[in-house]
Write an enzyme that holds these catalytic residues in place. Structure first.
Site, PDB file in Angstrom:
ATOM      1  N   GLY A 191     -81.041 -85.884 -48.491  1.00 21.02           N
ATOM      2  CA  GLY A 191     -80.984 -86.061 -47.289  1.00 21.02           C
ATOM      3  C   GLY A 191     -82.250 -85.697 -46.724  1.00 21.02           C
ATOM      4  N   VAL A 194     -82.612 -84.734 -39.839  1.00 19.69           N
ATOM      5  CA  VAL A 194     -83.113 -82.979 -39.419  1.00 19.69           C
ATOM      6  C   VAL A 194     -82.812 -81.630 -40.514  1.00 19.69           C
ATOM      7  CG1 VAL A 194     -83.669 -81.951 -36.648  1.00 19.69           C
ATOM      8  CG2 VAL A 194     -83.098 -84.495 -37.131  1.00 19.69           C
ATOM      9  N   ILE A 195     -81.954 -82.293 -40.377  1.00 20.98           N
ATOM     10  CA  ILE A 195     -81.441 -80.867 -40.821  1.00 20.98           C
ATOM     11  C   ILE A 195     -81.953 -80.649 -42.432  1.00 20.98           C
ATOM     12  CG2 ILE A 195     -79.094 -79.825 -41.542  1.00 20.98           C
ATOM     13  CD1 ILE A 195     -77.375 -81.390 -39.407  1.00 20.98           C
ATOM     14  N   GLU A 214     -83.948 -88.593 -50.434  1.00 24.61           N
ATOM     15  CA  GLU A 214     -83.542 -89.155 -49.490  1.00 24.61           C
ATOM     16  C   GLU A 214     -83.334 -90.882 -50.000  1.00 24.61           C
ATOM     17  OE1 GLU A 214     -83.153 -89.759 -45.819  1.00 24.61           O
ATOM     18  OE2 GLU A 214     -82.555 -91.397 -46.345  1.00 24.61           O
ATOM     19  N   ARG A 284     -73.141 -86.571 -40.105  1.00 31.48           N
ATOM     20  CA  ARG A 284     -72.944 -85.026 -39.725  1.00 31.48           C
ATOM     21  C   ARG A 284     -71.544 -86.514 -39.101  1.00 31.48           C
ATOM     22  NH1 ARG A 284     -72.645 -80.666 -39.262  1.00 31.48           N
ATOM     23  NH2 ARG A 284     -71.238 -80.272 -37.747  1.00 31.48           N
ATOM     24  N   ASP A 324     -71.138 -84.627 -30.144  1.00 31.06           N
ATOM     25  CA  ASP A 324     -70.937 -85.497 -30.943  1.00 31.06           C
ATOM     26  C   ASP A 324     -69.697 -86.219 -31.710  1.00 31.06           C
ATOM     27  OD1 ASP A 324     -73.324 -83.358 -31.380  1.00 31.06           O
ATOM     28  OD2 ASP A 324     -72.282 -83.120 -33.050  1.00 31.06           O
ATOM     29  N   ALA A 332     -77.191 -80.721 -29.146  1.00 26.86           N
ATOM     30  CA  ALA A 332     -76.619 -80.265 -27.998  1.00 26.86           C
ATOM     31  C   ALA A 332     -76.632 -80.801 -26.807  1.00 26.86           C
ATOM     32  CB  ALA A 332     -76.739 -78.911 -28.481  1.00 26.86           C
ATOM     33  N   HIS A 456    -105.644 -75.812 -18.953  1.00 29.92           N
ATOM     34  CA  HIS A 456    -107.084 -75.666 -19.470  1.00 29.92           C
ATOM     35  C   HIS A 456    -107.461 -74.282 -20.074  1.00 29.92           C
ATOM     36  CE1 HIS A 456    -110.588 -75.694 -22.247  1.00 29.92           C
ATOM     37  NE2 HIS A 456    -110.719 -75.654 -21.793  1.00 29.92           N
TER      38      HIS A 456
HETATM   39  P1  FAD Z   1     -69.483 -78.931 -32.028  1.00 31.87           P
HETATM   40  O1  FAD Z   1     -70.699 -77.806 -31.570  1.00 31.87           O
HETATM   41  O2  FAD Z   1     -69.139 -79.771 -33.173  1.00 31.87           O
HETATM   42  O3  FAD Z   1     -68.240 -78.214 -30.917  1.00 31.87           O
HETATM   43  C1  FAD Z   1     -66.780 -78.096 -31.609  1.00 31.87           C
HETATM   44  C2  FAD Z   1     -65.844 -77.120 -31.257  1.00 31.87           C
HETATM   45  O4  FAD Z   1     -64.947 -77.975 -31.478  1.00 31.87           O
HETATM   46  C3  FAD Z   1     -65.823 -76.240 -32.753  1.00 31.87           C
HETATM   47  O5  FAD Z   1     -66.349 -75.349 -32.291  1.00 31.87           O
HETATM   48  C4  FAD Z   1     -64.678 -76.655 -33.481  1.00 31.87           C
HETATM   49  O6  FAD Z   1     -64.164 -75.540 -33.800  1.00 31.87           O
HETATM   50  C5  FAD Z   1     -63.855 -77.206 -31.926  1.00 31.87           C
HETATM   51  N1  FAD Z   1     -62.600 -77.817 -32.590  1.00 31.87           N
HETATM   52  C6  FAD Z   1     -62.873 -79.226 -33.073  1.00 31.87           C
HETATM   53  N2  FAD Z   1     -61.181 -79.734 -33.297  1.00 31.87           N
HETATM   54  C7  FAD Z   1     -61.078 -78.648 -32.312  1.00 31.87           C
HETATM   55  C8  FAD Z   1     -59.302 -79.077 -32.448  1.00 31.87           C
HETATM   56  N3  FAD Z   1     -58.063 -79.877 -31.881  1.00 31.87           N
HETATM   57  N4  FAD Z   1     -58.425 -77.627 -31.402  1.00 31.87           N
HETATM   58  C9  FAD Z   1     -60.345 -76.989 -31.198  1.00 31.87           C
HETATM   59  N5  FAD Z   1     -61.017 -76.569 -31.710  1.00 31.87           N
HETATM   60  C10 FAD Z   1     -61.009 -77.998 -32.341  1.00 31.87           C
HETATM   61  N6  FAD Z   1     -78.480 -79.988 -32.806  1.00 31.87           N
HETATM   62  C11 FAD Z   1     -80.232 -80.004 -31.864  1.00 31.87           C
HETATM   63  O7  FAD Z   1     -79.364 -80.792 -29.879  1.00 31.87           O
HETATM   64  N7  FAD Z   1     -81.227 -79.098 -31.694  1.00 31.87           N
HETATM   65  C12 FAD Z   1     -80.697 -78.536 -32.507  1.00 31.87           C
HETATM   66  O8  FAD Z   1     -81.527 -77.549 -32.979  1.00 31.87           O
HETATM   67  C13 FAD Z   1     -79.502 -78.404 -33.463  1.00 31.87           C
HETATM   68  N8  FAD Z   1     -80.303 -77.985 -35.169  1.00 31.87           N
HETATM   69  C14 FAD Z   1     -78.752 -78.129 -35.321  1.00 31.87           C
HETATM   70  C15 FAD Z   1     -78.670 -77.067 -36.772  1.00 31.87           C
HETATM   71  C16 FAD Z   1     -77.731 -77.656 -37.970  1.00 31.87           C
HETATM   72  C17 FAD Z   1     -77.967 -77.384 -38.764  1.00 31.87           C
HETATM   73  C18 FAD Z   1     -76.849 -78.384 -37.135  1.00 31.87           C
HETATM   74  C19 FAD Z   1     -75.575 -78.450 -38.299  1.00 31.87           C
HETATM   75  C20 FAD Z   1     -76.319 -79.422 -36.539  1.00 31.87           C
HETATM   76  C21 FAD Z   1     -78.231 -79.050 -35.516  1.00 31.87           C
HETATM   77  N9  FAD Z   1     -77.670 -79.297 -34.317  1.00 31.87           N
HETATM   78  C22 FAD Z   1     -79.148 -79.086 -32.962  1.00 31.87           C
HETATM   79  C23 FAD Z   1     -76.994 -80.704 -33.376  1.00 31.87           C
HETATM   80  C24 FAD Z   1     -76.178 -79.790 -32.795  1.00 31.87           C
HETATM   81  O9  FAD Z   1     -75.276 -78.721 -33.195  1.00 31.87           O
HETATM   82  C25 FAD Z   1     -74.839 -80.558 -31.782  1.00 31.87           C
HETATM   83  O10 FAD Z   1     -75.018 -81.704 -31.979  1.00 31.87           O
HETATM   84  C26 FAD Z   1     -73.488 -79.793 -31.569  1.00 31.87           C
HETATM   85  O11 FAD Z   1     -73.488 -78.389 -31.884  1.00 31.87           O
HETATM   86  C27 FAD Z   1     -72.723 -81.271 -30.662  1.00 31.87           C
HETATM   87  O12 FAD Z   1     -71.493 -80.207 -29.779  1.00 31.87           O
HETATM   88  P2  FAD Z   1     -70.190 -80.142 -28.968  1.00 31.87           P
HETATM   89  O13 FAD Z   1     -69.925 -79.629 -28.523  1.00 31.87           O
HETATM   90  O14 FAD Z   1     -70.492 -82.408 -29.301  1.00 31.87           O
HETATM   91  O15 FAD Z   1     -69.633 -80.072 -30.874  1.00 31.87           O
HETATM   92  P1  AMP Z   2     -78.865 -86.783 -40.153  1.00 33.54           P
HETATM   93  O1  AMP Z   2     -78.359 -87.947 -39.895  1.00 33.54           O
HETATM   94  O2  AMP Z   2     -80.290 -86.940 -39.276  1.00 33.54           O
HETATM   95  O3  AMP Z   2     -78.926 -85.848 -40.278  1.00 33.54           O
HETATM   96  O4  AMP Z   2     -79.882 -87.109 -41.699  1.00 33.54           O
HETATM   97  C1  AMP Z   2     -78.987 -87.509 -43.073  1.00 33.54           C
HETATM   98  C2  AMP Z   2     -80.029 -88.126 -43.643  1.00 33.54           C
HETATM   99  O5  AMP Z   2     -79.025 -88.513 -44.921  1.00 33.54           O
HETATM  100  C3  AMP Z   2     -80.937 -89.889 -43.096  1.00 33.54           C
HETATM  101  O6  AMP Z   2     -81.914 -89.775 -43.277  1.00 33.54           O
HETATM  102  C4  AMP Z   2     -79.659 -90.524 -44.290  1.00 33.54           C
HETATM  103  O7  AMP Z   2     -80.465 -91.359 -45.117  1.00 33.54           O
HETATM  104  C5  AMP Z   2     -79.830 -89.747 -45.717  1.00 33.54           C
HETATM  105  N1  AMP Z   2     -78.842 -89.446 -46.045  1.00 33.54           N
HETATM  106  C6  AMP Z   2     -76.865 -90.530 -45.736  1.00 33.54           C
HETATM  107  N2  AMP Z   2     -76.263 -90.671 -47.619  1.00 33.54           N
HETATM  108  C7  AMP Z   2     -77.352 -90.255 -48.558  1.00 33.54           C
HETATM  109  C8  AMP Z   2     -77.566 -90.231 -49.777  1.00 33.54           C
HETATM  110  N3  AMP Z   2     -76.566 -90.719 -50.002  1.00 33.54           N
HETATM  111  N4  AMP Z   2     -78.531 -90.205 -50.935  1.00 33.54           N
HETATM  112  C9  AMP Z   2     -79.808 -89.082 -49.967  1.00 33.54           C
HETATM  113  N5  AMP Z   2     -79.398 -89.628 -48.585  1.00 33.54           N
HETATM  114  C10 AMP Z   2     -78.634 -89.940 -47.701  1.00 33.54           C
END
Ligand code: FAD
Ligand code: AMP
Length: 477
Positions: A191, A194-195, A214, A284, A324, A332, A456
Site C-alpha cells: 500500500g 499516506v501511511i 501498490e 483504514r 473517521d 485528525a 523575504h
Molecule cells: P480515532 O483517533 O481512531 O479514535 C477513536 C477512539 O475511540 C479510539 O481511542 C478507540 O479506542 C475508541 N473507541 C472505539 N470504539 C469504542 C467504543 N465502542 N467504546 C469506547 N471507545 C471506543 N491524520 C492527520 O490528520 N495527520 C497525520 O499526520 C496523520 N498521521 C497518521 C499516521 C498513522 C500511522 C495513522 C494510522 C493515522 C494517521 N492519521 C493522520 C489519521 C488520524 O489518526 C485519524 O484521522 C484520526 O485519529 C481520527 O480521529 P477519530 O477521533 O475519528 O478516531
Molecule cells: P491510504 O488509504 O492513504 O491509507 O492508502 C492505502 C493504499 O493502499 C492505497 O493507495 C490503495 O490503493 C492501496 N491498496 C489497497 N489494497 C491494496 C492491496 N491489496 N495491495 C496493494 N495496495 C493496496
C-alpha cells in the site's frame, strides 16, 4: 440509578476528546468514554492519532530525517561529522515520551474543562424515554449511563488484507511499524498511501531497503498528478525506495523472522520477494465493531460508515457521528473540527464544517500538501482554470535550507480568478498550505495573494510567485 448527562461521547480520539471539551465549555454535562489501553495496559486518551498515528509517526519522521541529515546532508554545509550512531531504542523512547505527554495531557484537559472520563468500551443498550442508554464495559462490572445526546467518535481500524494475519512482529500494521526494535534489513510495505510512504520513509532513512507494492496503476492517486510524479521521482531517486505500482499481492507467507510475498507485477508477471518485516498499509475502515448500532437502529452505509448529513446528524434524533467513522477524509483535524461543530449544534448554535477546504498533508521529505481540487478534477468537472507554478529551486530560502525539490502550484477559476486548489511538494509544505486554506475559506482570488506582501527570504514567497504565475507575471523565474 444510571448517571445521566447532556452529552455522551464514545471515543476519545481527536474527534471525540475535542467534542467533549467543547460541549462542556458550552455548559453541557459531558462524559467521554474511551477503550484505548497502551502497551503497559494503562488507559491512554487520544485515540489512533496520539497513540499510534499522527504524533508518533511525526516523531519518528523527524528523528529519521535528522539521522539522514547528519549522515548525508551536513557535509554540504561544511559540517563534518564522523562516527554517527543510531540508538533505535532511544529514538522509540523519545517517541513514546511525546505520546505519553499528550495522552496524559488530555486527561488534564478533561479535568480542567470538567469533562467526566470513563475508561471502557461503550455500546448502545437501548433507550429510556428520550435518553440513550450506553453500557460501558471496563475492568469492573459493566456500568450504564444515560444521555440526551450521543456523539459517536469511534474512529477507524487498519484494513485487513484477506488471509494475512497481523502479528505486529513480522507482519505489522501501523502499530507495529512505529515500534520495530531494530532496523529491518529488508522492509516490505503493501500500500503506497499516506501511511505506507511515511512509514517507508522512516525506515529507509534509518537504513532499511524498502519496497512498496501498490495495487493501483498510479502512485498517490488522490494527489495532483504533477505532485505525485515529482513525489515518485524523489522517493525512488534520492530517497531510494523501490515502488511498484500495479502490483497485485497473491500470497503472504510468514515465517519466524521473515515473510515471503508473491505478487503479479503490472505486466502480469509473477514475482516473489522476501522481507524481514512487512507493513500492511492498505487503508483504514470505519470502526463500529460491537457498538450495537442495530439495538437503537443507527444506520450504517454499505461500507460500514455511520451515515450522516452535512451537520454530522445520523438517522437517529440527537445522535451524531464524527471523524473517521463517517464519510470524508480520514484526517485528525477534520475529526476535531466536526467535533467542535457538533458540540456547538447540540448547544443550539449554528455551526458548519467545510469539507472542501480541508488540507491534506503527507509528511515525507519533501513534504506534500494540498487543499481544494486537482487539475484532473477541474478538467473532469469542466471548470475553466488557469494555473501558476513556482519551483523551490528558485527560492532563496529553499536554497539556504538545501531543500530545493518541488514546487507550489495554484489553480484559479479562469473567469472569476477564485482560488480552486493549491498543491505543494517541497519543504514545510505542511505549514505553507495554511495560507491557501485561509485564502480559500475567504473566497480569495489569486490576485489577492499576488498583492499580499510575503516576507523575504521565506518559503511563502513560492506561494506568492505561484499566485503571480496564474496571471503569467512571475518575477523570479
Ligand atoms: P480515532 O483517533 O481512531 O479514535 C477513536 C477512539 O475511540 C479510539 O481511542 C478507540 O479506542 C475508541 N473507541 C472505539 N470504539 C469504542 C467504543 N465502542 N467504546 C469506547 N471507545 C471506543 N491524520 C492527520 O490528520 N495527520 C497525520 O499526520 C496523520 N498521521 C497518521 C499516521 C498513522 C500511522 C495513522 C494510522 C493515522 C494517521 N492519521 C493522520 C489519521 C488520524 O489518526 C485519524 O484521522 C484520526 O485519529 C481520527 O480521529 P477519530 O477521533 O475519528 O478516531
Ligand atoms: P491510504 O488509504 O492513504 O491509507 O492508502 C492505502 C493504499 O493502499 C492505497 O493507495 C490503495 O490503493 C492501496 N491498496 C489497497 N489494497 C491494496 C492491496 N491489496 N495491495 C496493494 N495496495 C493496496
Amino acid at each position: 440509578m444510571a448517571k445521566s448527562y447532556d452529552v455522551v461521547v464514545i471515543g476519545a480520539g481527536p474527534g471525540g476528546y475535542v467534542a467533549a471539551i467543547r460541549a462542556s465549555q458550552l455548559g453541557l454535562s459531558t462524559v467521554c468514554i474511551d477503550a484505548w489501553s497502551n502497551a503497559a495496559g494503562k488507559p491512554s486518551l487520544g485515540g489512533t492519532c496520539l497513540n499510534v498515528g499522527c504524533i508518533p509517526s511525526k516523531a519518528l519522521l523527524e528523528s529519521s530525517e535528522n539521522y539522514e541529515r547528519a549522515l548525508h546532508k551536513f557535509a554540504d554545509h561544511g559540517i563534518g561529522i564522523t562516527g554517527v550512531t543510531l540508538d533505535v531504542a532511544k529514538m522509540l523512547a523519545r517517541k513514546d515520551k511525546i505520546v505519553d505527554t499528550f495522552t496524559t495531557g488530555i486527561a488534564l484537559l478533561f479535568k480542567k474543562n470538567k469533562v467526566d472520563s470513563m475508561h471502557g468500551f461503550g455500546r448502545f443498550a437501548g433507550k429510556n424515554g428520550d435518553r440513550y442508554v450506553i453500557e460501558v464495559t471496563g475492568s469492573g462490572a459493566p456500568e450504564s449511563i444515560e444521555a440526551r445526546h450521543v456523539i459517536v467518535a469511534t474512529g477507524s481500524l487498519a484494513r485487513d488484507l484477506p488471509g494475512v494475519t497481523i502479528d505486529n512482529k513480522v507482519v505489522c500494521d501501523n502499530m507495529g511499524a512505529l515500534s520495530f526494535g531494530e532496523v529491518p534489513k529488508r522492509l516490505g510495505v503493501i500500500g503506497a498511501g499516506v501511511i505506507g510512504v511515511e512509514m517507508g520513509s522512516v525506515w529507509r532513512r534509518l537504513g532499511s531497503e524498502v519496497t512498496i507494492l501498490e495495487a493501483l496503476p498510479s502512485f498517490l492517486a488522490a494527489a495532483d498528478e504533477q505532485v505525485a510524479k515529482e513525489a515518485f521521482r524523489q522517493f525512488t531517486g534520492p530517497l531510494g525506495i523501490k515502488i511498484y505500482t500495479g502490483a497485485k499481492v497473491e500470497s503472504v507467507e510468514t515465517k519466524a523472522n521473515s515473510v515471503t510475498v508473491a505478487y503479479a507485477n503490472r505486466e502480469g508477471n509473477r514475482h516473489v520477494a522476501e522481507f524481514d518485516r512487512l507493513v500492511v498499509a492498505i487503508g483504514r475502515v470505519p470502526n463500529t465493531r460491537n457498538l450495537n448500532a442495530d439495538v437503537v437502529g443507527l444506520k450504517l452505509d454499505s461500507r460500514g460508515y455511520v451515515e450522516v448529513d452535512g451537520q454530522c446528524r445520523t438517522n437517529l434524533p440527537n445522535v451524531f457521528a464524527i471523524g473517521d467513522v463517517v464519510r470524508g477524509p480520514m484526517l485528525a483535524h477534520k475529526s476535531s473540527e466536526e467535533g467542535v461543530a457538533v458540540a456547538e449544534t447540540i448547544a443550539g448554535q449554528v455551526s458548519h464544517i467545510n469539507l472542501d477546504t480541508i488540507p491534506w498533508v503527507i509528511y515525507t521529505s519533501p513534504e506534500i500538501a494540498w487543499v481544494g481540487r486537482t487539475e484532473k478534477e477541474l478538467k473532469a468537472q469542466g471548470i475553466p482554470y488557469r494555473a501558476g507554478q513556482f519551483p523551490f529551486i528558485a527560492s532563496g530560502r529553499a536554497r539556504a535550507l538545501g531543500e530545493t525539490a518541488g514546487f507550489v502550484k495554484m489553480l484559479a477559476h479562469a473567469e472569476t480568478d477564485r482560488i480552486l486548489g493549491v498543491h505543494i511538494i517541497g519543504p514545510f509544505a505542511s505549514e505553507l498550505i495554511s495560507e491557501a486554506v485561509v485564502a480559500m475559506e475567504f473566497g480569495a482570488s489569486s490576485e489577492d495573494i499576488a498583492r499580499i506582501v510575503h516576507a523575504h527570504p521565506s518559503l511563502s514567497e513560492a506561494m506568492h510567485e505561484a499566485a503571480l504565475g496564474v496571471d503569467k507575471r512571475t518575477l523570479n523565474i
